[in-house]
Design an enzyme around this catalytic site. Structure first.
Site, PDB file in Angstrom:
ATOM      1  N   HIS A  29       0.861  -1.198   0.000  1.00 48.92           N
ATOM      2  CA  HIS A  29       0.000   0.000   0.000  1.00 48.92           C
ATOM      3  C   HIS A  29       0.893   1.243   0.000  1.00 48.92           C
ATOM      4  O   HIS A  29       1.970   1.240   0.616  1.00 48.92           O
ATOM      5  CB  HIS A  29      -0.913  -0.014   1.233  1.00 48.92           C
ATOM      6  CG  HIS A  29      -1.966   1.049   1.167  1.00 48.92           C
ATOM      7  ND1 HIS A  29      -1.697   2.354   1.478  1.00 48.92           N
ATOM      8  CD2 HIS A  29      -3.259   1.005   0.777  1.00 48.92           C
ATOM      9  CE1 HIS A  29      -2.807   3.077   1.302  1.00 48.92           C
ATOM     10  NE2 HIS A  29      -3.768   2.275   0.873  1.00 48.92           N
ATOM     11  N   GLU A  59       0.827   3.865   1.604  1.00 50.69           N
ATOM     12  CA  GLU A  59       1.181   4.369   2.934  1.00 50.69           C
ATOM     13  C   GLU A  59       2.359   3.580   3.519  1.00 50.69           C
ATOM     14  O   GLU A  59       3.200   4.142   4.219  1.00 50.69           O
ATOM     15  CB  GLU A  59      -0.056   4.323   3.854  1.00 50.69           C
ATOM     16  CG  GLU A  59      -1.066   5.408   3.451  1.00 50.69           C
ATOM     17  CD  GLU A  59      -2.521   5.085   3.733  1.00 50.69           C
ATOM     18  OE1 GLU A  59      -2.816   4.152   4.500  1.00 50.69           O
ATOM     19  OE2 GLU A  59      -3.388   5.774   3.142  1.00 50.69           O
TER      20      GLU A  59
HETATM   21  P1  PGA Z   1      -9.620   5.992   0.085  1.00 50.02           P
HETATM   22  O1  PGA Z   1      -8.439   4.945   0.387  1.00 50.02           O
HETATM   23  O2  PGA Z   1     -10.771   5.204  -0.497  1.00 50.02           O
HETATM   24  O3  PGA Z   1      -9.955   6.583   1.414  1.00 50.02           O
HETATM   25  O4  PGA Z   1      -9.102   6.986  -0.885  1.00 50.02           O
HETATM   26  C1  PGA Z   1      -8.132   3.917  -0.507  1.00 50.02           C
HETATM   27  C2  PGA Z   1      -6.965   3.123   0.002  1.00 50.02           C
HETATM   28  O5  PGA Z   1      -6.021   3.715   0.573  1.00 50.02           O
HETATM   29  O6  PGA Z   1      -6.927   1.886  -0.138  1.00 50.02           O
END
Ligand code: PGA
Length: 254
Positions: free
Chosen positions: A100, A102
């Site tokens: 991901h 992040e």
């Molecule tokens: P979001 O996040 O739908 O809040 O944009 C998607 C994700 O990070 O998987």
């Protein structure tokens, strides 16, 4: 929608991120289960690993699958704080998100590490949802395809054709995550088609099988038009997966 796309079962996956606790989770899951799900799509919630046991208790023998949000690239050993694929499998976890944005941004996960996580997850019979996506700066520099193809190829490099056919890919433009800005269906479709063509260079079979999800501010009001695109096989949904009505509206749109 082409014939092949119809053979891929749509996957609507919630990514709760670091949200929820026991009481809130059981309320949210209770709300999801209380609604008769008429959709033919596959429904998944990806929760913090410590809540997999709760999911196992509440979701077994229901139409909702559950998964984790990250996994170690190692099966056991001196890796303090990590959770191995075998440990996830102990809770009948079916899916795990790897790479991901992040994790790539805050934990400096490289393409190679993400590839190892995908490989190890498959060894424990857990399907990795491999996230790829470009930053705004990269898109503006015209580097979107190069970035996502490099991220995907790192995973392709460590998997044989059979394993490759079992992964899920999620295209998540970093600039669209949690920002309320969504890629237009045409923009997303273009990248999804590039990703599928990249898979096809290695294996036509895998390219036909692998589901490519879109993620990044998918909401009830834009889900339908995104999911209608021929190479968009589902969604990875963050914010909107935390509200049962919104998540169910996306499932209904699928
Ligand atoms: P979001 O996040 O739908 O809040 O944009 C998607 C994700 O990070 O998987």
């Amino acid at each position: 929608m082409n014939l092949m796309a119809q053979q891929r079962r749509t996957l609507i996956a919630g990514n709760w991120k670091m949200n929820g606790q026991l009481t809130a989770n059981s309320a949210l899951l209770g709300d999801l289960l209380a609604t008769p799900l008429e959709s033919t799509c596959e429904i998944l919630v990806c929760v913090p690993s410590v809540y997999l046991a709760q999911c196992e208790a509440l979701l077994q023998r229901t139409p909702i699958a559950y998964g984790a949000q990250d996994v170690s690239a190692h099966q056991s050993g001196a890796y303090t704080g990590e959770v191995s694929p075998a440990m996830l499998a102990d809770f009948s976890c079916k899916y795990v998100i790897v790479g991901h944005s992040e994790r790539r941004a805050y934990h400096h996960e490289s393409d190679e590490l993400v590839a190892q996580k995908a490989l190890q997850a498959l060894r424990s019979s857990i399907c990795p949802i491999v996230c790829v996506g470009e930053t705004l700066e990269q898109r503006e520099a015209g580097r979107t395809n190069e970035i996502v193809v490099t991220q995907l190829r790192a995973v392709m490099d460590v998997l044989d054709d059979g394993a490759l056919a079992r992964i899920v890919v999620a295209y998540e433009p970093v600039w669209a995550i949690g920002t309320g800005k969504t890629a237009t269906p045409e923009m997303a479709q273009e990248v999804h088609a590039v990703l599928r063509a990249t898979l096809a260079e290695r294996s036509e079979f895998a390219a036909d099988k692998v589901r490519i999800l879109y993620g990044g501010s998918m909401k009830p009001d834009n889900a339908k038009e995104l999911l209608e695109m021929p190479d968009i096989d589902g969604g990875l949904i963050g914010g909107a997966s935390l509200k049962a009505v919104d998540f169910l509206a996306i499932v209904a749109a699928a």
